[in-house]
Design a protein around this motif. Structure first.
Motif, mmCIF file in Angstrom:
data_model
loop_
_atom_site.group_PDB
_atom_site.id
_atom_site.type_symbol
_atom_site.label_atom_id
_atom_site.label_comp_id
_atom_site.label_asym_id
_atom_site.label_seq_id
_atom_site.Cartn_x
_atom_site.Cartn_y
_atom_site.Cartn_z
ATOM 1 N N GLY A 12 5.495 -6.889 -0.026
ATOM 2 C CA GLY A 12 6.052 -6.009 0.939
ATOM 3 C C GLY A 12 6.068 -4.563 0.780
ATOM 4 O O GLY A 12 6.106 -4.163 -0.316
ATOM 5 N N PRO A 13 6.156 -3.794 1.987
ATOM 6 C CA PRO A 13 6.445 -2.406 1.709
ATOM 7 C C PRO A 13 7.779 -1.672 1.471
ATOM 8 O O PRO A 13 8.433 -2.788 1.131
ATOM 9 C CB PRO A 13 5.969 -2.042 3.290
ATOM 10 C CG PRO A 13 6.525 -3.087 4.098
ATOM 11 C CD PRO A 13 6.162 -4.207 3.506
ATOM 12 N N VAL A 40 3.907 5.892 3.108
ATOM 13 C CA VAL A 40 3.448 5.062 3.816
ATOM 14 C C VAL A 40 1.786 5.056 3.704
ATOM 15 O O VAL A 40 1.123 4.130 3.823
ATOM 16 C CB VAL A 40 3.756 5.900 5.354
ATOM 17 C CG1 VAL A 40 2.736 5.231 6.312
ATOM 18 C CG2 VAL A 40 5.104 5.529 5.702
ATOM 19 N N ARG A 41 1.304 6.308 3.151
ATOM 20 C CA ARG A 41 -0.208 6.107 2.754
ATOM 21 C C ARG A 41 -0.467 5.034 1.773
ATOM 22 O O ARG A 41 -1.365 4.466 1.854
ATOM 23 C CB ARG A 41 -0.632 7.541 2.389
ATOM 24 C CG ARG A 41 -0.871 8.518 3.456
ATOM 25 C CD ARG A 41 -1.530 9.850 2.782
ATOM 26 N NE ARG A 41 -0.666 10.658 2.144
ATOM 27 C CZ ARG A 41 -0.025 11.539 2.550
ATOM 28 N NH1 ARG A 41 0.084 11.735 4.336
ATOM 29 N NH2 ARG A 41 1.154 12.379 1.998
ATOM 30 N N GLY A 42 0.506 4.922 0.691
ATOM 31 C CA GLY A 42 0.550 4.174 -0.280
ATOM 32 C C GLY A 42 0.278 2.468 0.333
ATOM 33 O O GLY A 42 -0.414 1.631 -0.113
ATOM 34 N N GLU A 43 1.122 2.324 1.149
ATOM 35 C CA GLU A 43 1.252 1.098 1.801
ATOM 36 C C GLU A 43 -0.037 0.716 2.671
ATOM 37 O O GLU A 43 -0.345 -0.460 2.491
ATOM 38 C CB GLU A 43 2.645 1.054 2.788
ATOM 39 C CG GLU A 43 3.794 1.080 2.261
ATOM 40 C CD GLU A 43 5.008 1.588 3.122
ATOM 41 O OE1 GLU A 43 6.091 1.603 2.573
ATOM 42 O OE2 GLU A 43 4.840 1.513 4.222
ATOM 43 N N ILE A 69 -0.927 -2.389 0.636
ATOM 44 C CA ILE A 69 -0.330 -3.811 1.237
ATOM 45 C C ILE A 69 -0.686 -4.155 2.352
ATOM 46 O O ILE A 69 -1.142 -5.556 2.535
ATOM 47 C CB ILE A 69 1.427 -3.279 1.314
ATOM 48 C CG1 ILE A 69 1.973 -2.671 -0.233
ATOM 49 C CG2 ILE A 69 2.189 -4.170 1.727
ATOM 50 C CD1 ILE A 69 3.276 -2.094 -0.068
ATOM 51 N N PHE A 70 -0.779 -3.285 3.532
ATOM 52 C CA PHE A 70 -1.138 -3.812 4.718
ATOM 53 C C PHE A 70 -2.432 -4.687 4.733
ATOM 54 O O PHE A 70 -2.571 -5.357 5.437
ATOM 55 C CB PHE A 70 -1.083 -2.681 5.670
ATOM 56 C CG PHE A 70 0.377 -2.117 5.868
ATOM 57 C CD1 PHE A 70 1.728 -2.870 5.655
ATOM 58 C CD2 PHE A 70 0.295 -0.738 6.256
ATOM 59 C CE1 PHE A 70 2.760 -2.178 5.765
ATOM 60 C CE2 PHE A 70 1.674 -0.144 6.458
ATOM 61 C CZ PHE A 70 2.883 -0.904 6.030
ATOM 62 N N PRO A 71 -3.462 -4.048 3.904
ATOM 63 C CA PRO A 71 -4.633 -4.912 4.061
ATOM 64 C C PRO A 71 -4.622 -6.211 3.681
ATOM 65 O O PRO A 71 -5.619 -7.163 3.758
ATOM 66 C CB PRO A 71 -5.899 -4.038 3.095
ATOM 67 C CG PRO A 71 -5.123 -2.572 2.936
ATOM 68 C CD PRO A 71 -3.708 -2.958 3.019
#
Length: 563
Positions: free
Chosen positions: A305-306, A478-481, A485-487
């Motif tokens: 999770g983020p 956020v850029r790292g997430e 993570i999100f993909p």
């Protein structure tokens, strides 16, 4: 007449202007000069940071200021574009169906999921495809007319009377209970609303968007802030969407979907009961996930999770529920599998890329996991973050017949991390604060903002950081997430929504003093004001009623778990 000195941050130029000059004039002069210098026009200017406070182009300058002009590629400029697009959609729905109400339920990637419903008993909407076509055509017409968005400050009581006949019951309740004498309202032609934030100058600026059917409702799709001439890429996320719909149904059942609903409950003494309900739902969900793990036959739970999603507490509470089912729970930290510093990948600027999955020793992790699942005993490394290298302290791990391994980390759902492990052994969980209260039916509070407030409080409590430091680091987080993570969130077997309906009312006691300390002489000041904008609408709740195993304790302190 004495002129006013300003600094145009975009160019670093100091200049003298007439008092009362609108920011729009500075923007026009800047665009003209930039066009001559570059041979092409820059992106449209949507607003400005005036002494690091977001203001529309109609803002007039009477005192010395530092002005930074904003386009859609900036964080604040993108919000102005998105706010204006929301207002244009609301106007199109009102123009097309005056007896209907628009609900913007939640964000969905770079867009919004919406519903349009009848607001009165004697009116029935046409089928969704006809509604979608009619509203979209009206939005196109509004865009082509290039109508200005106008902000007007007025007596709150006058604003209430303007809103009263417009089928905006939740907005009306919120306005009626504000403490201000004067408030700012937004107008597009004859349509009035209270949008949470500043708006782009006119409908003609909103050149990239789409409105289409989605599920049993509609999607308002926004531009890609990094490529504003294109729509943001959309990947269907059925599991994520199902969580949103479940949350909506639950909040409607409890009559707690907006800030006004929440305030009414707290004002009437229902804050403690709201905490109990929200925490009971979490406990029920953890128990359900543990049962799903049991039924799957998996031997390893991968949990990701983020930032500030409550991963660590979720890991602990899920472990408790697995123990209830008779499992011997073992936890494995991915932090101990970092590569030694000389083997860590680097970013183009030469800095170490600790966020990359390749910063982990994937072959060693897979070797150890396969050995564990074969019944072997494994020596587990410990990573020394000061020296930048792993070492072995004698720590070992061996799994028995009732053992299950719980692995938490930002890359846990990335297939590359455990590529050599049989899929039947894995159960994947995605945790995030996916939903939150909305301000009213058309203004949402974004989950990213919710997580940022959580992190501000946690960083202050456990790291001694002020809000400025946390907000400054947040864009990189956020850029790292988005990269790591999100993909992979849809790879999860189950998603856990860690948002709690009461949490912003508790966090505000801690966050607001920190946000008010962010200095005016930095860009982070505008983000602090944005967070204060919705936090100050909520009535506070005392945190003494929050259980010691709650996710909130990860941010407030006082948890029964060790972190």
């Amino acid at each position: 007449m004495t002129q006013v000195e300003i600094v145009l941050a975009n160019t670093g130029e100091r200049m003298q202007i007439e008092p009362g000059t609108p920011v729009a004039q500075l923007a026009a002069d800047y665009v003209k000069a930039k066009t001559v210098a570059d041979g092409k026009a820059p992106r449209p200017i949507l607003g400005a940071l005036v002494n690091n406070k977001v203001e529309p182009l109609q803002y007039r300058i009477y005192n010395p200021k530092t002005i930074q002009l904003l386009d859609i590629t900036s964080r604040q400029g993108f919000r102005m574009y998105r706010n204006a697009l929301t207002m244009m959609l609301y106007t199109a729905v009102h123009d097309s169906y005056p007896k209907a109400v628009l609900h913007i339920d939640h964000s969905l990637q770079n867009g919004f999921y919406c519903r349009i419903e009848s607001a009165v008993d004697d009116f029935q909407l046409p089928p969704n495809d006809e509604v979608c076509r009619t509203v979209r055509e009206r939005m196109i017409a509004l865009q082509e007319q290039d109508i200005p968005f106008v902000a007007k400050t007025m007596l709150r009581t006058d604003a209430v009377e303007l809103v009263r006949p417009r089928h905006m019951e939740r907005t009306l309740y919120l306005l009626e209970h504000l403490k201000q004498l004067y408030i700012e309202m937004n107008f597009l032609g004859d349509t009035v609303h209270k949008i949470n934030g500043k708006l782009a100058p006119s409908t003609g600026c909103l050149t990239t968007w789409d409105f289409r059917q989605y599920g049993d409702g509609y999607m308002l799709q926004c531009a890609d802030p990094e490529h504003p001439d294109k729509l943001s890429l959309y990947t269907d996320t059925p599991k994520l969407f199902a969580i949103f719909r479940e949350h909506y149904q639950w909040t409607e059942l409890l009559h707690t979907s907006t800030v006004g609903d929440y305030n009414r409950i707290v004002y009437n003494g229902g804050g403690q009961n709201l905490i109990l309900l929200a925490e009971a739902l979490h406990e029920k969900k953890y128990a359900e996930i543990a049962e799903q793990v049991r039924q799957s036959g998996a031997r390893m739970v991968l949990l990701a999770g983020p930032s500030s999603s409550g991963k660590t507490t979720s890991c602990r509470r899920l472990s408790v529920q697995l123990s209830v089912l008779g499992y011997d729970v073992n936890q494995l930290s991915l932090d101990d599998y970092f590569m030694s510093r000389e083997r860590t990948p680097k970013l183009p600027n030469g800095e170490y890329d600790f966020e990359s999955v390749d910063a982990l020793d994937i072959p060693l992790l897979n070797e150890h996991l396969n050995a564990l699942f074969s019944g072997e005993e494994v020596q587990i490394p410990t990573f020394d973050f000061i020296k930048g290298s792993p070492f072995y302290s004698g720590k070992t791990l061996k799994l028995g017949p009732r053992s299950i391994l719980v692995v938490e980390g930002i890359h846990a759902l990335n297939p590359k991390l455990t590529a050599e492990i049989d899929e039947s052994l894995k159960f994947k969980v995605y945790v995030s604060a996916l939903t939150q209260l909305s301000i009213d039916d058309q203004n949402i509070i974004h989950g990213t903002d919710n997580r940022l407030v959580r992190r501000i409080v946690r960083d202050n409590n456990f790291r001694g950081w002020n809000a400025y430091e946390t907000i400054r680091r947040w864009p990189e987080v956020v850029r790292g997430e988005r990269r790591h993570i999100f993909p992979y969130q849809e790879n999860a077997n189950v998603m856990f929504n860690s948002a709690l309906l009461y949490e912003l009312g508790v966090l505000k006691r801690y966050a607001e003093p920190l946000l008010k300390q962010v200095p005016e002489d930095c860009e982070e000041y505008s983000i602090a004001r944005q967070l204060l904008g919705f936090s100050e609408l909520l009535l506070p709740i005392d945190d003494k009623f929050i259980p010691y195993n709650s996710i909130m304790r990860e941010f407030l302190g006082g948890s029964t778990f060790e972190y």
